[in-house]
Design an enzyme around this catalytic site. Structure first.
Site, PDB file in Angstrom:
ATOM      1  N   CYS A  31      34.135  43.679  38.264  1.00  0.00           N
ATOM      2  CA  CYS A  31      34.451  42.624  39.431  1.00  0.00           C
ATOM      3  C   CYS A  31      35.952  42.328  39.198  1.00  0.00           C
ATOM      4  CB  CYS A  31      33.892  41.606  39.532  1.00  0.00           C
ATOM      5  SG  CYS A  31      34.416  40.034  40.017  1.00  0.00           S
ATOM      6  N   CYS A  34      37.614  38.823  39.111  1.00  0.00           N
ATOM      7  CA  CYS A  34      37.124  38.247  37.970  1.00  0.00           C
ATOM      8  C   CYS A  34      38.303  38.934  36.858  1.00  0.00           C
ATOM      9  CB  CYS A  34      35.880  39.130  37.495  1.00  0.00           C
ATOM     10  SG  CYS A  34      34.345  38.387  38.386  1.00  0.00           S
TER      11      CYS A  34
END
Lengths: 106, 322
Positions: A31, A34
């Site tokens: 991600c 993230c």
């Protein structure tokens, strides 16, 4: 203090039974946002050490608590105090947004 | 690692830069590659959440030079490394205010003022929302905008994607790797997406289209459970049981901080003349902040290059023969 990895097995002890507030970063390696949130949380972990414990939970490997707390977007950061959720931040919206969240427990 | 090459001295703290670039997508970073190589000291105000829309994608198949495709986030990392290699200063801070009436121009982040003799606005565009009931309440609890980020949470579940362009279909395809069923809800009866993308989607048995359909409300208790939908031709209303809804109805220019500073049209796009020039001499614009039509990584990169060359000319720097 560095952000430590927790697992579903250690969640109860590290998060729900913690004496101080805990911010849990639900994340996964694939991600993009993230990855941007990671270094910011590391910084905050230093700045708020002894006041707030910041930990991360890889939702790819550990799904029990992510599902229990209805995490369906990452990154999601949930703040716990006395074993209860007191706030959450969905998505990476910068350092200030995390600080505003942390302050809910201070 | 490649050799680091710097052609301009960075100004000391508080001194004036040659070029300040606001943004960090393909147009911003391409502009920086060109301004630094043109010996202009360059600061990129990239934002905390840097890298633009490509940071929220998976594989990019239409960027030249990457014949096997490249992951969007990796492409942006590479562009940043390339700009930094030639001496661009990258600041991961959000710009909150600008003053283009002053010379040099002033740009404010949350904690400092930056002065620059020229500015390239490359803040791009951000996700549009439907503006319906339930959308913000269920954000992160079934309402999402980034399929590559969130698709794994929908394993064996039913999801809807709203939109009809390339980005909506990309989201739908990513979701089919996990979800058992993906509805694509589109308010028209045909797609805006490219032919190649439409072909890919038509072959996918998990995708079902709901044409001429609009989502009226997102409903659930603690997470999304169903959608209220309406056919905009027959006005028939119905409910659709889903576990999640991905909003992919396009992007709106991120121009709020430039209101009152440069001319902006009624849709929020910065108005340019002579390709990249804004209403303020010395302030240029590149990418989706002014481009409402092409909106590709490669066209944004091209616009970034153009703005950089125009900025170098404005600064009276020699334009090297690249």
């Amino acid at each position: 203090m560095a952000v430590v990895d927790i697992t579903d097995d250690t969640f109860e002890e590290k998060v729900l039974q913690s004496q101080i507030p805990v911010l849990v970063d639900f994340w996964a390696p694939w991600c993009g946002p993230c990855q941007m949130a990671g270094p910011v949380l590391e910084q905050l972990s230093e700045e708020y050490k002894d006041k707030v414990l910041i930990v991360k939970l890889n939702v790819d490997e550990q799904q029990k608590y992510a599902s229990q707390f209805g995490v369906m977007s990452i990154p999601t950061a949930i703040l716990f105090q006395n074993g209860k959720e007191v706030g959450r931040q969905v998505g990476f919206a910068g350092k200030q947004a995390f600080e505003d969240l942390i302050k809910k427990a201070l | 690692m490649f050799e680091k090459l710097e052609f301009a001295q960075k100004p000391k703290k508080g001194e004036t830069w040659d070029v300040a670039i606001i943004g960090s997508g393909p147009s911003a970073l391409t502009a920086a590659i060109y301004t630094t190589r043109g010996a202009a000291s360059t600061i990129i105000l990239g934002g905390e959440n840097w890298g633009g829309q490509l940071k929220l994608t998976t594989v990019v198949d239409n960027f030249p030079g990457f014949h096997e495709g490249i992951q969007g986030p990796e492409l942006m990392d590479r562009m940043r490394f390339q700009a930094e290699r030639f001496g661009a200063e990258f600041v991961e801070k959000n710009v909150v205010r600008v003053d283009f009436k002053k010379k040099p121009f002033e740009i404010y982040t949350t904690d400092e003022a930056i002065r620059s003799n020229s500015v390239i606005i490359a803040t791009g565009a951000r996700n549009k929302w439907l503006g319906i009931s339930g959308e913000q309440e269920f954000l992160g609890r079934g309402v999402a905008t980034c399929a590559p980020c969130d698709a794994p949470f929908y394993k064996d579940k039913i999801v809807a994607v709203v939109g009809g362009g390339d980005s909506a279909l990309t989201e739908a395809l990513v979701l089919t790797k996990y979800a058992s069923k993906v509805y694509v809800i589109h308010r028209r009866d045909q797609l805006r997406a490219s032919f190649a993308m439409q072909e890919k989607v038509r072959k996918n048995a998990r995708i079902e289209f709901l044409w001429n359909t609009e989502v009226v409300e997102i409903m659930g208790s603690s997470v999304v459970e169903k959608l209220k939908i309406k056919n905009n031709k027959t006005y028939e209303e119905g409910e659709l049981l889903v576990n999640g809804i991905f909003i992919a109805i396009g992007h709106a220019p991120a121009s709020e901080i430039f209101v009152g500073q440069v001319d902006i049209d009624e849709r929020g796009y910065v108005i340019v003349h002579d390709n990249t020039k804004t209403s303020v001499e010395g302030v240029f614009a590149a990418g989706e902040i002014h481009d409402a039509y092409y909106k590709q990584a490669i066209t944004s990169a091209g616009f970034g290059c153009m703005a950089a060359m125009d900025a170098l000319l404005y600064l009276d720097k020699d334009i090297p023969t690249w």
